[in-house]
Every structure is written in C-alpha cells, then in structure tokens.
Motif scaffolding. Structure first.
Motif, PDB file in Angstrom:
ATOM      1  N   LEU A  67      -0.972   8.682 -69.461  1.00 14.62           N
ATOM      2  CA  LEU A  67      -1.023   7.236 -69.667  1.00 14.62           C
ATOM      3  C   LEU A  67       0.363   6.646 -69.854  1.00 14.62           C
ATOM      4  O   LEU A  67       0.657   5.538 -69.396  1.00 14.62           O
ATOM      5  CB  LEU A  67      -1.909   6.901 -70.864  1.00 14.62           C
ATOM      6  N   SER A  68       1.229   7.377 -70.541  1.00 18.70           N
ATOM      7  CA  SER A  68       2.597   6.923 -70.730  1.00 18.70           C
ATOM      8  C   SER A  68       3.307   6.758 -69.398  1.00 18.70           C
ATOM      9  O   SER A  68       3.989   5.757 -69.147  1.00 18.70           O
ATOM     10  CB  SER A  68       3.355   7.913 -71.621  1.00 18.70           C
ATOM     11  N   GLU A  69       3.125   7.731 -68.510  1.00 20.12           N
ATOM     12  CA  GLU A  69       3.735   7.654 -67.181  1.00 20.12           C
ATOM     13  C   GLU A  69       3.108   6.536 -66.363  1.00 20.12           C
ATOM     14  O   GLU A  69       3.781   5.886 -65.566  1.00 20.12           O
ATOM     15  CB  GLU A  69       3.578   8.996 -66.472  1.00 20.12           C
ATOM     16  N   TRP A  70       1.812   6.303 -66.567  1.00 27.24           N
ATOM     17  CA  TRP A  70       1.105   5.246 -65.838  1.00 27.24           C
ATOM     18  C   TRP A  70       1.660   3.871 -66.204  1.00 27.24           C
ATOM     19  O   TRP A  70       1.968   3.060 -65.326  1.00 27.24           O
ATOM     20  CB  TRP A  70      -0.376   5.341 -66.156  1.00 27.24           C
ATOM     21  N   THR A  71       1.816   3.599 -67.503  1.00 27.12           N
ATOM     22  CA  THR A  71       2.364   2.296 -67.915  1.00 27.12           C
ATOM     23  C   THR A  71       3.828   2.167 -67.514  1.00 27.12           C
ATOM     24  O   THR A  71       4.271   1.099 -67.091  1.00 27.12           O
ATOM     25  CB  THR A  71       2.215   2.091 -69.430  1.00 27.12           C
ATOM     26  N   ALA A  72       4.578   3.262 -67.621  1.00 29.85           N
ATOM     27  CA  ALA A  72       5.990   3.215 -67.248  1.00 29.85           C
ATOM     28  C   ALA A  72       6.158   2.934 -65.762  1.00 29.85           C
ATOM     29  O   ALA A  72       7.089   2.235 -65.348  1.00 29.85           O
ATOM     30  CB  ALA A  72       6.674   4.536 -67.609  1.00 29.85           C
ATOM     31  N   SER A  73       5.232   3.454 -64.951  1.00 29.00           N
ATOM     32  CA  SER A  73       5.333   3.245 -63.506  1.00 29.00           C
ATOM     33  C   SER A  73       5.176   1.778 -63.147  1.00 29.00           C
ATOM     34  O   SER A  73       5.782   1.293 -62.192  1.00 29.00           O
ATOM     35  CB  SER A  73       4.281   4.089 -62.771  1.00 29.00           C
ATOM     36  N   ASP A  87      17.860  -4.210 -68.599  1.00 27.65           N
ATOM     37  CA  ASP A  87      17.548  -3.329 -67.492  1.00 27.65           C
ATOM     38  C   ASP A  87      16.062  -3.345 -67.187  1.00 27.65           C
ATOM     39  O   ASP A  87      15.234  -3.450 -68.086  1.00 27.65           O
ATOM     40  CB  ASP A  87      17.980  -1.904 -67.869  1.00 27.65           C
ATOM     41  N   ARG A  88      15.717  -3.210 -65.913  1.00 30.57           N
ATOM     42  CA  ARG A  88      14.314  -3.235 -65.516  1.00 30.57           C
ATOM     43  C   ARG A  88      13.521  -2.156 -66.248  1.00 30.57           C
ATOM     44  O   ARG A  88      12.376  -2.342 -66.616  1.00 30.57           O
ATOM     45  CB  ARG A  88      14.211  -3.050 -64.004  1.00 30.57           C
ATOM     46  N   GLN A  89      14.176  -0.975 -66.462  1.00 36.35           N
ATOM     47  CA  GLN A  89      13.486   0.106 -67.148  1.00 36.35           C
ATOM     48  C   GLN A  89      13.130  -0.277 -68.587  1.00 36.35           C
ATOM     49  O   GLN A  89      12.209   0.256 -69.172  1.00 36.35           O
ATOM     50  CB  GLN A  89      14.377   1.357 -67.152  1.00 36.35           C
ATOM     51  N   GLU A  90      13.905  -1.189 -69.192  1.00 32.33           N
ATOM     52  CA  GLU A  90      13.694  -1.561 -70.577  1.00 32.33           C
ATOM     53  C   GLU A  90      12.816  -2.796 -70.719  1.00 32.33           C
ATOM     54  O   GLU A  90      12.541  -3.225 -71.822  1.00 32.33           O
ATOM     55  CB  GLU A  90      15.053  -1.821 -71.256  1.00 32.33           C
ATOM     56  N   LYS A  91      12.425  -3.348 -69.622  1.00 35.85           N
ATOM     57  CA  LYS A  91      11.651  -4.574 -69.651  1.00 35.85           C
ATOM     58  C   LYS A  91      10.317  -4.364 -70.345  1.00 35.85           C
ATOM     59  O   LYS A  91       9.628  -3.374 -70.113  1.00 35.85           O
ATOM     60  CB  LYS A  91      11.416  -5.067 -68.223  1.00 35.85           C
ATOM     61  N   CYS A 101       3.965  -2.699 -57.545  1.00 37.49           N
ATOM     62  CA  CYS A 101       3.445  -1.623 -56.707  1.00 37.49           C
ATOM     63  C   CYS A 101       3.885  -0.279 -57.249  1.00 37.49           C
ATOM     64  O   CYS A 101       4.668   0.422 -56.619  1.00 37.49           O
ATOM     65  CB  CYS A 101       3.886  -1.792 -55.258  1.00 37.49           C
ATOM     66  N   GLY A 102       3.358   0.086 -58.393  1.00 39.04           N
ATOM     67  CA  GLY A 102       3.728   1.355 -59.027  1.00 39.04           C
ATOM     68  C   GLY A 102       3.119   2.543 -58.324  1.00 39.04           C
ATOM     69  O   GLY A 102       2.488   2.449 -57.283  1.00 39.04           O
ATOM     70  N   THR A 103       3.326   3.709 -58.913  1.00 41.89           N
ATOM     71  CA  THR A 103       2.800   4.949 -58.345  1.00 41.89           C
ATOM     72  C   THR A 103       1.298   4.853 -58.146  1.00 41.89           C
ATOM     73  O   THR A 103       0.570   4.520 -59.059  1.00 41.89           O
ATOM     74  CB  THR A 103       3.118   6.128 -59.277  1.00 41.89           C
ATOM     75  N   SER A 104       0.845   5.127 -56.963  1.00 35.56           N
ATOM     76  CA  SER A 104      -0.575   5.004 -56.663  1.00 35.56           C
ATOM     77  C   SER A 104      -1.362   6.139 -57.297  1.00 35.56           C
ATOM     78  O   SER A 104      -0.837   7.218 -57.537  1.00 35.56           O
ATOM     79  CB  SER A 104      -0.807   4.997 -55.150  1.00 35.56           C
ATOM     80  N   VAL A 105      -2.626   5.875 -57.566  1.00 40.45           N
ATOM     81  CA  VAL A 105      -3.523   6.877 -58.129  1.00 40.45           C
ATOM     82  C   VAL A 105      -4.623   7.141 -57.117  1.00 40.45           C
ATOM     83  O   VAL A 105      -5.194   6.209 -56.555  1.00 40.45           O
ATOM     84  CB  VAL A 105      -4.151   6.362 -59.440  1.00 40.45           C
ATOM     85  N   PRO A 106      -4.934   8.382 -56.818  1.00 43.24           N
ATOM     86  CA  PRO A 106      -6.012   8.683 -55.871  1.00 43.24           C
ATOM     87  C   PRO A 106      -7.307   7.993 -56.279  1.00 43.24           C
ATOM     88  O   PRO A 106      -7.592   7.838 -57.465  1.00 43.24           O
ATOM     89  CB  PRO A 106      -6.122  10.211 -55.961  1.00 43.24           C
ATOM     90  N   LYS A 107      -8.086   7.600 -55.323  1.00 41.61           N
ATOM     91  CA  LYS A 107      -9.282   6.815 -55.588  1.00 41.61           C
ATOM     92  C   LYS A 107     -10.254   7.546 -56.509  1.00 41.61           C
ATOM     93  O   LYS A 107     -10.538   8.730 -56.355  1.00 41.61           O
ATOM     94  CB  LYS A 107      -9.976   6.471 -54.272  1.00 41.61           C
ATOM     95  N   ASN A 108     -10.759   6.767 -57.491  1.00 43.14           N
ATOM     96  CA  ASN A 108     -11.778   7.260 -58.417  1.00 43.14           C
ATOM     97  C   ASN A 108     -11.368   8.554 -59.120  1.00 43.14           C
ATOM     98  O   ASN A 108     -12.163   9.478 -59.265  1.00 43.14           O
ATOM     99  CB  ASN A 108     -13.103   7.472 -57.698  1.00 43.14           C
TER     100      ASN A 108
END
Length: 249
Positions: free
Chosen positions: A203-209, A2-6, A217-224
């Motif tokens: 950070l966990s959510e960032w890598t998972a995204s 599964d893509r989630q488990e990749k 094209c994961g969840t974007s983060v506001p600039k700076n």
C-alpha cells in the motif's frame, strides 16, 4: 517542493454513528509509511447520531452519521443534503486527490467519485484520483446506480473485504464497479484490519506511485488483483484494540 515530497490531500469519511476521531484511531494501526505522502482530513458527519452507537463502550462521544436509510438500504434520508454539504467542504478545503472511507463513509466516497465521473457533482474540482474503501458497498436505488455506476469507474482503488464481514458481498459488488480494482482480503469482520508487513509495503508503494506520477498515471495494477492479508487474524486475537466496529453501509 520536489514532486516526490508533494503531499496529497485525502478526505477520510467515517462509518455510521462514529466520528472522524474514531476513524483516525482506526487508521492509526496502519504503518505510517502508507500515507507518508498524504495529508489526511477526518471531518465529522453532518448529522448527530440519531440512535445508539455501537462504539459507546470503546470510544467517547460525540457520534455522527452522514445520512439515514431503511433496513434494506434502498431508501435514504438526507442523502442529497449530505452530498451537497460534502461537495461544499471538498471545494472549500481542497483540492483533494483521494478519498478514504469505512463502511458508510466508503459507500459515500465511491458515490461521490462515480457522480463526479458522470459530471453530476464537483464539476469545478479536479478529478478525484483514488479511493481506499474499507467495507464499502453500492447504493441500491436504481436512480442512483444508473448514474454513479453507469460505466466502470476509472479511478485507482483499493478495496478491503473481510471474510466475516456482513458487507462482504456488497463490498465485492462495489469493487467490481471500478476499473482494475486492487482487492485486499482479510479474515476478520466489519472492521479496519491490521496489516502485515508485506501488505503495508504494498500500500505504501501504491500511494507513493500516485505521487510520483503527479496524480495521473502511476504504476498500473493487473486487473482484479486480489491478495490475502496475512497474520491479521492472529494479531486481532492477541490485540483487543483491533476493534470490530459495526457501521451500516
């Protein structure tokens, strides 16, 4: 699968005159959930340490370095050989989705990503998608800067910057070379900091995204974006294992 488990492959480059094993130990104080979706690779630098290591009293040898440099960090020896060797390693053992580095390893990781973005290296390797930089900096040779940092590097990046780090300003300059960097500040010096629960979750959510978006094209983060890593100073004082490991650029 599964893509989630990749699993994403992440190349982790250690600091000056330390080792892959030492960086593994440094990162081990982070919550396992951060790299749950990743396979981490910790190679040793290609050159044996050419002098005394600052971790001799806390971690056993051997120690390694990626390249050598002058005091001003404007001249480099064996850098091209190092880049060539790492590109061979990445090609043979990849593909790698991201790079993680501490100090000299972070500086080198950012250079590889910048060079790849400009078509100088890793032309046949898929684009590196993200960087985790701890106490990294930019190279200062204009011939390098004019290529690696020519344009904002459009790769997802996290930059740990210590308030007492002697590379604080260079770390900020490196973060500014990236498009929409996530900046995590902590009160310590030149070290891989411990993370509080909120930062570990972020950070966990960032890598998972990145995994969920198939490394594109994961969840974007506001600039700076900047955030304070809370409670690290208290934990560092209470835990002698939170090591401040000097490591040049």
């Amino acid at each position: 699968m599964d893509r989630q488990e990749k699993k994403m492959k992440v190349l982790c480059l250690h600091g000056f005159r330390t080792s892959g094993s030492f960086l593994r130990k440094q990162i081990s104080k982070w919550d396992p959930s951060i790299f749950h979706h990743c396979h981490l690779d910790f190679p040793d630098g290609i050159y044996p340490a050419g002098g005394k290591s600052d971790i001799e009293s806390i971690f056993p040898p051997p120690y390694f370095e990626w390249f050598q440099f002058n005091k001003e960090f404007t001249q480099y020896k064996n850098l091209e050989e190092c880049i060539s060797s790492l590109c061979d390693y990445i090609t043979k053992n990849g593909p790698f989705h991201g790079l993680l580095g501490f100090s000299q390893g972070a500086t080198l990781s950012a250079l590889l990503i910048g060079y790849q973005a400009q078509g100088k290296v890793l032309k046949d390797h898929p684009p590196i998608k993200f960087l985790v930089s701890v106490s990294g900096s930019k190279f200062r040779d204009p011939s390098i800067c004019d290529i690696a940092y020519k344009n904002p590097i459009k790769v997802k990046s996290v930059h740990f910057i210590g308030e007492k780090d002697w590379l604080k300003l260079p770390s900020e300059e490196l973060a500014a070379a990236f498009d929409n960097p996530l900046i995590l500040r902590h009160p310590q010096g030149h070290t891989v900091p411990r993370l509080d629960e909120a930062t570990a979750k972020q950070l966990s959510e960032w890598t998972a995204s990145i995994t969920r978006s198939d490394f594109a094209c994961g969840t974007s983060v506001p600039k700076n974006v900047e955030c304070e890593v809370n409670n690290i100073k208290h934990e560092a004082m209470a835990d002698p294992k939170c090591i401040e490991a000097p490591s040049a650029a």
